[in-house]
Design a protein around this motif. Structure first.
Motif, PDB file in Angstrom:
ATOM      1  N   ARG A  66     -20.607  43.009 -13.128  1.00  0.00           N
ATOM      2  CA  ARG A  66     -19.520  43.811 -12.554  1.00  0.00           C
ATOM      3  C   ARG A  66     -18.896  44.707 -13.612  1.00  0.00           C
ATOM      4  O   ARG A  66     -18.651  45.883 -13.391  1.00  0.00           O
ATOM      5  CB  ARG A  66     -18.452  42.888 -11.956  1.00  0.00           C
ATOM      6  N   ARG A  67     -18.596  44.119 -14.760  1.00  0.00           N
ATOM      7  CA  ARG A  67     -18.007  44.909 -15.836  1.00  0.00           C
ATOM      8  C   ARG A  67     -18.958  46.026 -16.252  1.00  0.00           C
ATOM      9  O   ARG A  67     -18.551  47.151 -16.496  1.00  0.00           O
ATOM     10  CB  ARG A  67     -17.693  44.004 -17.028  1.00  0.00           C
ATOM     11  N   ARG A  68     -20.228  45.666 -16.326  1.00  0.00           N
ATOM     12  CA  ARG A  68     -21.233  46.628 -16.778  1.00  0.00           C
ATOM     13  C   ARG A  68     -21.325  47.812 -15.826  1.00  0.00           C
ATOM     14  O   ARG A  68     -21.537  48.942 -16.260  1.00  0.00           O
ATOM     15  CB  ARG A  68     -22.585  45.913 -16.885  1.00  0.00           C
ATOM     16  N   LYS A  69     -21.156  47.568 -14.533  1.00  0.00           N
ATOM     17  CA  LYS A  69     -21.261  48.634 -13.545  1.00  0.00           C
ATOM     18  C   LYS A  69     -20.289  49.765 -13.851  1.00  0.00           C
ATOM     19  O   LYS A  69     -20.641  50.939 -13.767  1.00  0.00           O
ATOM     20  CB  LYS A  69     -20.974  48.075 -12.144  1.00  0.00           C
ATOM     21  N   ILE A  70     -19.076  49.440 -14.205  1.00  0.00           N
ATOM     22  CA  ILE A  70     -18.077  50.461 -14.520  1.00  0.00           C
ATOM     23  C   ILE A  70     -18.327  51.062 -15.899  1.00  0.00           C
ATOM     24  O   ILE A  70     -18.158  52.256 -16.109  1.00  0.00           O
ATOM     25  CB  ILE A  70     -16.655  49.866 -14.427  1.00  0.00           C
ATOM     26  N   GLU A  71     -18.749  50.234 -16.832  1.00  0.00           N
ATOM     27  CA  GLU A  71     -18.931  50.705 -18.202  1.00  0.00           C
ATOM     28  C   GLU A  71     -20.059  51.722 -18.331  1.00  0.00           C
ATOM     29  O   GLU A  71     -19.992  52.625 -19.160  1.00  0.00           O
ATOM     30  CB  GLU A  71     -19.191  49.507 -19.118  1.00  0.00           C
ATOM     31  N   ILE A  72     -21.116  51.588 -17.508  1.00  0.00           N
ATOM     32  CA  ILE A  72     -22.266  52.487 -17.652  1.00  0.00           C
ATOM     33  C   ILE A  72     -22.183  53.715 -16.757  1.00  0.00           C
ATOM     34  O   ILE A  72     -22.968  54.649 -16.915  1.00  0.00           O
ATOM     35  CB  ILE A  72     -23.580  51.739 -17.364  1.00  0.00           C
ATOM     36  N   ASP A  73     -21.242  53.728 -15.812  1.00  0.00           N
ATOM     37  CA  ASP A  73     -21.094  54.857 -14.889  1.00  0.00           C
ATOM     38  C   ASP A  73     -19.886  55.687 -15.325  1.00  0.00           C
ATOM     39  O   ASP A  73     -18.735  55.304 -15.086  1.00  0.00           O
ATOM     40  CB  ASP A  73     -20.918  54.343 -13.457  1.00  0.00           C
ATOM     41  N   ASP A  74     -20.137  56.813 -15.968  1.00  0.00           N
ATOM     42  CA  ASP A  74     -19.057  57.627 -16.530  1.00  0.00           C
ATOM     43  C   ASP A  74     -18.067  58.097 -15.465  1.00  0.00           C
ATOM     44  O   ASP A  74     -16.845  58.042 -15.674  1.00  0.00           O
ATOM     45  CB  ASP A  74     -19.632  58.848 -17.264  1.00  0.00           C
ATOM     46  N   ASP A  75     -18.579  58.578 -14.326  1.00  0.00           N
ATOM     47  CA  ASP A  75     -17.701  59.080 -13.267  1.00  0.00           C
ATOM     48  C   ASP A  75     -16.843  57.960 -12.694  1.00  0.00           C
ATOM     49  O   ASP A  75     -15.638  58.132 -12.470  1.00  0.00           O
ATOM     50  CB  ASP A  75     -18.524  59.741 -12.151  1.00  0.00           C
ATOM     51  N   LEU A  76     -17.460  56.816 -12.427  1.00  0.00           N
ATOM     52  CA  LEU A  76     -16.729  55.673 -11.877  1.00  0.00           C
ATOM     53  C   LEU A  76     -15.680  55.182 -12.858  1.00  0.00           C
ATOM     54  O   LEU A  76     -14.526  54.919 -12.486  1.00  0.00           O
ATOM     55  CB  LEU A  76     -17.704  54.543 -11.543  1.00  0.00           C
ATOM     56  N   ARG A  77     -16.065  55.090 -14.132  1.00  0.00           N
ATOM     57  CA  ARG A  77     -15.130  54.615 -15.150  1.00  0.00           C
ATOM     58  C   ARG A  77     -13.934  55.560 -15.266  1.00  0.00           C
ATOM     59  O   ARG A  77     -12.777  55.120 -15.321  1.00  0.00           O
ATOM     60  CB  ARG A  77     -15.830  54.489 -16.494  1.00  0.00           C
ATOM     61  N   SER A  78     -14.177  56.860 -15.254  1.00  0.00           N
ATOM     62  CA  SER A  78     -13.094  57.836 -15.361  1.00  0.00           C
ATOM     63  C   SER A  78     -12.163  57.737 -14.155  1.00  0.00           C
ATOM     64  O   SER A  78     -10.940  57.826 -14.292  1.00  0.00           O
ATOM     65  CB  SER A  78     -13.671  59.253 -15.450  1.00  0.00           C
ATOM     66  N   CYS A  79     -12.760  57.545 -12.962  1.00  0.00           N
ATOM     67  CA  CYS A  79     -11.959  57.426 -11.738  1.00  0.00           C
ATOM     68  C   CYS A  79     -11.062  56.199 -11.795  1.00  0.00           C
ATOM     69  O   CYS A  79      -9.880  56.263 -11.464  1.00  0.00           O
ATOM     70  CB  CYS A  79     -12.877  57.350 -10.521  1.00  0.00           C
ATOM     71  N   VAL A  80     -11.620  55.074 -12.226  1.00  0.00           N
ATOM     72  CA  VAL A  80     -10.854  53.828 -12.291  1.00  0.00           C
ATOM     73  C   VAL A  80      -9.721  53.942 -13.300  1.00  0.00           C
ATOM     74  O   VAL A  80      -8.571  53.608 -13.015  1.00  0.00           O
ATOM     75  CB  VAL A  80     -11.776  52.641 -12.649  1.00  0.00           C
ATOM     76  N   ILE A  81     -10.040  54.432 -14.489  1.00  0.00           N
ATOM     77  CA  ILE A  81      -9.022  54.526 -15.545  1.00  0.00           C
ATOM     78  C   ILE A  81      -7.921  55.507 -15.150  1.00  0.00           C
ATOM     79  O   ILE A  81      -6.731  55.226 -15.317  1.00  0.00           O
ATOM     80  CB  ILE A  81      -9.669  54.940 -16.877  1.00  0.00           C
ATOM     81  N   GLN A  82      -8.287  56.667 -14.597  1.00  0.00           N
ATOM     82  CA  GLN A  82      -7.279  57.645 -14.195  1.00  0.00           C
ATOM     83  C   GLN A  82      -6.424  57.098 -13.063  1.00  0.00           C
ATOM     84  O   GLN A  82      -5.206  57.305 -13.030  1.00  0.00           O
ATOM     85  CB  GLN A  82      -7.949  58.959 -13.756  1.00  0.00           C
ATOM     86  N   SER A 106     -15.907  47.141  -5.969  1.00  0.00           N
ATOM     87  CA  SER A 106     -14.991  46.172  -5.375  1.00  0.00           C
ATOM     88  C   SER A 106     -13.728  46.030  -6.216  1.00  0.00           C
ATOM     89  O   SER A 106     -13.706  46.332  -7.414  1.00  0.00           O
ATOM     90  CB  SER A 106     -15.667  44.801  -5.248  1.00  0.00           C
ATOM     91  N   THR A 107     -12.685  45.536  -5.568  1.00  0.00           N
ATOM     92  CA  THR A 107     -11.422  45.276  -6.261  1.00  0.00           C
ATOM     93  C   THR A 107     -11.630  44.283  -7.397  1.00  0.00           C
ATOM     94  O   THR A 107     -11.124  44.469  -8.503  1.00  0.00           O
ATOM     95  CB  THR A 107     -10.382  44.720  -5.275  1.00  0.00           C
ATOM     96  N   GLU A 108     -12.384  43.232  -7.128  1.00  0.00           N
ATOM     97  CA  GLU A 108     -12.625  42.211  -8.143  1.00  0.00           C
ATOM     98  C   GLU A 108     -13.377  42.780  -9.337  1.00  0.00           C
ATOM     99  O   GLU A 108     -13.106  42.412 -10.493  1.00  0.00           O
ATOM    100  CB  GLU A 108     -13.400  41.039  -7.539  1.00  0.00           C
ATOM    101  N   THR A 109     -14.312  43.696  -9.088  1.00  0.00           N
ATOM    102  CA  THR A 109     -15.047  44.322 -10.182  1.00  0.00           C
ATOM    103  C   THR A 109     -14.102  45.085 -11.102  1.00  0.00           C
ATOM    104  O   THR A 109     -14.235  45.059 -12.326  1.00  0.00           O
ATOM    105  CB  THR A 109     -16.114  45.280  -9.622  1.00  0.00           C
ATOM    106  N   ILE A 110     -13.130  45.765 -10.518  1.00  0.00           N
ATOM    107  CA  ILE A 110     -12.147  46.512 -11.317  1.00  0.00           C
ATOM    108  C   ILE A 110     -11.311  45.555 -12.149  1.00  0.00           C
ATOM    109  O   ILE A 110     -11.066  45.781 -13.343  1.00  0.00           O
ATOM    110  CB  ILE A 110     -11.257  47.379 -10.411  1.00  0.00           C
ATOM    111  N   TYR A 111     -10.857  44.446 -11.527  1.00  0.00           N
ATOM    112  CA  TYR A 111     -10.076  43.461 -12.282  1.00  0.00           C
ATOM    113  C   TYR A 111     -10.912  42.837 -13.408  1.00  0.00           C
ATOM    114  O   TYR A 111     -10.401  42.620 -14.518  1.00  0.00           O
ATOM    115  CB  TYR A 111      -9.559  42.363 -11.354  1.00  0.00           C
TER     116      TYR A 111
END
Length: 321
Positions: A66-82, A106-111
């Motif tokens: 789950r953590r890796r999914k956000i870390e490797i996807d630049d667009d997703l990571r930027s969206c979550v952080i912003q 998922s919400t849990e993936t973000i947490y």
């Protein structure tokens, strides 16, 4: 198909220990034989297959993915952080992406990303959450404050069943929220339980004459829509009969030490302080700044509203009336 759970793993353990084949175990669990074979092979240690250890390992691996999914996807990571920096909750970030047809998360993936990723820890993303906790902790007990009795008090248990059903606008919850270091100046607020639309006022004291007076002015434009209001037993609401003297609206009061009986205003207070921190000097807060906070909250999509905003739901209900 869903991942194996702890009960299924114990079934695999018991049946395997009793000599049953992987095919039979799979039939009992309504799983594919390869799933059972993989489970037994992957999680077999020096002491054999152990369901508790297997479950812990599986959960750990899923969290890492789950953590890796956000870390490797630049667009997703930027969206979550912003989104987090804009005071948007993980629930809403996830729900809004789904609503807009974007790649889901998922919400849990973000947490999991916030609390377990080195990148998130370096940027201290937990500080953008409502509780700003460095670790995920259960909510502790709250200190209880003795409250004075309220004249002409009506119990919340007598509140109209329509209010509890949340089928129409006009049923409000009200409260005050304070900043650290100043227990006089405060923010008064209402939230409509159907639309979750918030109304905020700035009070220079917690004297009932001022608090109720300011709330009365705030509600004046919508007084014809108000049906019920729920408060706690704070002495700042002793003048409650002056709030809407000529309307048919009724004011009700929660049981002592029972904030869960008005959960939406409790949640609203938390959301306010995500934008305006509790350690900020409230003496510097202006009415226009508070109005900006109100506008931001009322235009923030909510999961419980199907990811619509409170303003969208409020106006939609008004237009349908």
């Amino acid at each position: 198909m869903a991942h194996l759970n702890i009960d299924e793993r114990f079934t695999i353990y018991e049946m395997h220990r009793s000599g049953h084949s992987s095919r039979m175990i799979a039939k009992v669990l309504a799983r594919d034989k390869s799933t059972v074979c993989y489970e037994l092979k992957k999680n077999k240690g020096d002491d054999g297959y152990r369901p508790d250890k297997a479950n812990i390992l599986a959960l750990s691996l899923r969290r890492a993915k789950r953590r890796r999914k956000i870390e490797i996807d630049d667009d997703l990571r930027s969206c979550v952080i912003q989104g987090l920096r804009d005071a948007v909750s993980p629930d809403v970030i996830a729900g809004r992406r789904k609503l807009e047809g974007l790649p889901t998360v998922s919400t849990e993936t973000i947490y999991q990303f916030i609390y377990n990723s080195g990148l998130a820890k370096d940027q201290k993303l937990h500080l953008y959450l409502a509780r700003k906790r460095q670790n995920r902790l259960k909510r502790g007990n709250q200190n209880r404050v003795k409250r004075n009795s309220i004249p002409d008090r009506i119990s919340i248990h007598e509140r109209d069943i329509v209010a509890k059903a949340k089928t129409e606008i006009g049923h409000l919850e009200g409260d005050l929220t304070f900043n650290k270091g100043d227990q006089s100046r405060n923010i008064g607020g209402f939230v409509d339980i159907f639309s979750q639309k918030i109304f905020l006022v700035l009070n220079n004291s917690k004297q009932s004459i001022e608090v109720v007076g300011n709330m009365k002015k705030k509600l004046q434009p919508i007084k014809h829509l108000i049906k019920t209001i729920a408060f706690d037993n704070g002495k700042e609401f002793t003048n409650h009969k002056d709030l809407l003297p000529k309307s048919m609206a009724k004011v009700y009061f929660c049981d002592a030490y029972s904030p869960w009986q008005k959960p939406l205003i409790e949640k609203a207070n938390s959301m306010i302080h995500r934008i305006y921190p509790k350690n900020a000097d409230i003496k510097q807060l202006t009415k226009s700044q508070l109005q900006a906070i109100e506008n931001k909250l009322n235009n923030l999509p909510r999961k419980i509203l199907g990811y619509l905003t409170p303003n969208e739901v409020w106006h939609k209900k008004l237009d349908a009336a």
